[in-house]
Design an enzyme around this catalytic site. Structure first.
Site, PDB file in Angstrom:
ATOM      1  N   MET A  30       0.973  -0.865  -0.551  1.00 23.52           N
ATOM      2  CA  MET A  30      -0.094  -0.179  -0.226  1.00 23.52           C
ATOM      3  C   MET A  30       0.744   1.348   0.185  1.00 23.52           C
ATOM      4  O   MET A  30       0.195   2.268   0.284  1.00 23.52           O
ATOM      5  CB  MET A  30      -1.108  -0.241   1.141  1.00 23.52           C
ATOM      6  CG  MET A  30      -2.396  -1.387   1.208  1.00 23.52           C
ATOM      7  SD  MET A  30      -3.652  -1.347   2.042  1.00 23.52           S
ATOM      8  CE  MET A  30      -3.068  -0.659   3.756  1.00 23.52           C
ATOM      9  N   GLY A  36      11.255  -3.086   6.118  1.00 22.65           N
ATOM     10  CA  GLY A  36      10.390  -4.369   5.652  1.00 22.65           C
ATOM     11  C   GLY A  36       9.742  -4.436   4.131  1.00 22.65           C
ATOM     12  O   GLY A  36       9.561  -5.857   3.608  1.00 22.65           O
ATOM     13  N   HIS A  37       9.442  -3.787   3.866  1.00 27.66           N
ATOM     14  CA  HIS A  37       8.872  -3.835   2.449  1.00 27.66           C
ATOM     15  C   HIS A  37      10.073  -4.129   1.161  1.00 27.66           C
ATOM     16  O   HIS A  37      10.194  -5.338   0.310  1.00 27.66           O
ATOM     17  CB  HIS A  37       8.178  -2.152   1.523  1.00 27.66           C
ATOM     18  CG  HIS A  37       6.738  -2.183   2.267  1.00 27.66           C
ATOM     19  ND1 HIS A  37       6.524  -0.743   3.470  1.00 27.66           N
ATOM     20  CD2 HIS A  37       5.683  -2.761   2.139  1.00 27.66           C
ATOM     21  CE1 HIS A  37       6.012  -0.340   3.589  1.00 27.66           C
ATOM     22  NE2 HIS A  37       4.897  -1.830   2.905  1.00 27.66           N
TER      23      HIS A  37
HETATM   24  P1  AMP Z   1       1.399  -2.509   3.252  1.00 27.74           P
HETATM   25  O1  AMP Z   1       1.848  -1.847   2.672  1.00 27.74           O
HETATM   26  O2  AMP Z   1       1.477  -2.125   4.939  1.00 27.74           O
HETATM   27  O3  AMP Z   1       0.229  -3.383   3.365  1.00 27.74           O
HETATM   28  O4  AMP Z   1       2.464  -4.237   3.437  1.00 27.74           O
HETATM   29  C1  AMP Z   1       2.441  -4.601   2.229  1.00 27.74           C
HETATM   30  C2  AMP Z   1       3.518  -5.787   2.597  1.00 27.74           C
HETATM   31  O5  AMP Z   1       4.539  -5.728   3.157  1.00 27.74           O
HETATM   32  C3  AMP Z   1       3.118  -7.446   3.032  1.00 27.74           C
HETATM   33  O6  AMP Z   1       2.955  -7.714   3.048  1.00 27.74           O
HETATM   34  C4  AMP Z   1       3.149  -6.456   4.611  1.00 27.74           C
HETATM   35  O7  AMP Z   1       3.936  -8.319   5.267  1.00 27.74           O
HETATM   36  C5  AMP Z   1       4.967  -6.751   4.353  1.00 27.74           C
HETATM   37  N1  AMP Z   1       5.478  -6.411   5.354  1.00 27.74           N
HETATM   38  C6  AMP Z   1       4.861  -4.830   6.354  1.00 27.74           C
HETATM   39  N2  AMP Z   1       5.768  -4.617   7.246  1.00 27.74           N
HETATM   40  C7  AMP Z   1       6.580  -5.113   6.906  1.00 27.74           C
HETATM   41  C8  AMP Z   1       7.874  -5.146   7.982  1.00 27.74           C
HETATM   42  N3  AMP Z   1       7.511  -4.468   8.863  1.00 27.74           N
HETATM   43  N4  AMP Z   1       8.630  -6.787   7.718  1.00 27.74           N
HETATM   44  C9  AMP Z   1       8.224  -7.779   6.871  1.00 27.74           C
HETATM   45  N5  AMP Z   1       7.177  -7.145   5.719  1.00 27.74           N
HETATM   46  C10 AMP Z   1       6.038  -6.241   6.131  1.00 27.74           C
END
Ligand code: AMP
Length: 286
Positions: A30, A36-37
């Protein structure tokens, strides 16, 4: 690096790659990207010939009183980060491409979405499963990468891919944390300085749960009680849930016999933070 806004253009691009035996790696996000991403993207880079990142704040996974309109966005910064890891494509579709007028089809994964965030965010996983199914049909990946930070989401997507015979591998990768242990999240930006310390209650309580487990504790209620009390001892915290579940079914467990995950959702100020720990795995929290 290409930026694609049109669904049709993305499908044609991916189809051409598949026809020339290229392996497509995909990381759905998103946006408001952080380490993390980036860890997912680097893994994708190493495992695919073409790396596609989607940046889409999906309205159908937000409840009416949630933070859809205030969700942080910074496309220019995200674009640079995607470029820095060598991404080939950013899929950046507007809402009208994803949910055109008269849209009426949704994916409901049943059992594993009924507990935890499924209870505190009704409709959330229906939106997540739907957008991921759509993105998979648009990007046509061979392999997709998800973070274990959103553990129930990972289990849900794996379930959907299996149940709907989607011809794709789903890879889950470890949670990336700040030096002090806080799980990285785009929503951490909501934390006020005085709330930042309280946000550490999540990761630190997971460390306590790990210590109890490593010391031989197998009674879920006792671990939950300890974790709950610890989180409540921090100001600005309001617990949504602290639960211990079977990692396959996401159902609550009384005794930790099969593989179990402790999952937390805690409001710290206006941020709703989640974190989890799978018992028996390593956990590096100071
Ligand atoms: P989001 O943008 O929050 O929807 O996350 C996109 C992807 O990044 C999803 O698969 C999340 O699980 C992963 N993600 C978000 N935060 C982390 C993190 N701290 N460590 C690893 N993966 C993450």
């Amino acid at each position: 690096m290409r930026i694609i806004e049109s669904v049709k253009e993305m499908q044609e691009y991916s189809e051409a790659l598949r026809n020339t035996e290229h392996r497509i790696a995909f990381v759905p996000t998103m946006g408001y990207l952080h380490e993390g991403h980036l860890s997912l993207m680097r893994e994708g880079r190493s495992r695919g010939d073409c790396l596609t990142i989607s940046i889409y704040v999906n309205p159908t996974q937000f409840g009416p009183s949630e933070d859809l309109s205030s969700y942080p966005r910074d496309f220019e910064k995200d674009r640079k980060l995607c470029e820095s890891v060598g991404a080939d494509v950013i899929l950046f579709p507007p809402d009208r491409e994803m949910y055109p007028e008269n849209y009426q089809t949704y994916v409901d994964v049943e059992g594993v979405t009924r507990n935890l965030c499924g209870l505190s965010r009704p409709g959330h996983f229906r939106g997540v499963a739907t957008v991921c199914a759509k993105l998979f049909n648009i990007v046509k990946p061979h392999v997709s990468f998800f973070g274990k930070k959103d553990y129930q989401q990972l289990v849900t997507i794996k379930r959907m891919v299996k149940d709907l015979n989607m011809d794709m591998e789903v890879v889950g990768l470890p949670t990336v944390r700040e030096k002090d242990g806080l799980a990285m999240s785009s929503r951490n930006t909501y934390l006020k300085p005085e709330e930042r310390e309280s946000a550490l209650s999540l990761s630190r309580s997971l460390k306590k749960a790990k210590q109890m487990y490593d010391g031989g504790e197998r009674n879920a209620a006792r671990i939950i009680e300890e974790v709950t009390g610890y989180i409540k001892s921090f100001p600005h915290t309001r617990i949504d849930y602290v639960q211990i579940c079977d990692t396959d079914t996401m159902k609550d467990m009384d005794a930790l016999k099969s593989e179990a995950v402790i999952a937390l959702a805690v409001r710290v100020g206006k941020a709703r933070l989640i974190d989890n720990y799978v018992f028996g795995e390593p956990l590096s929290i100071p």
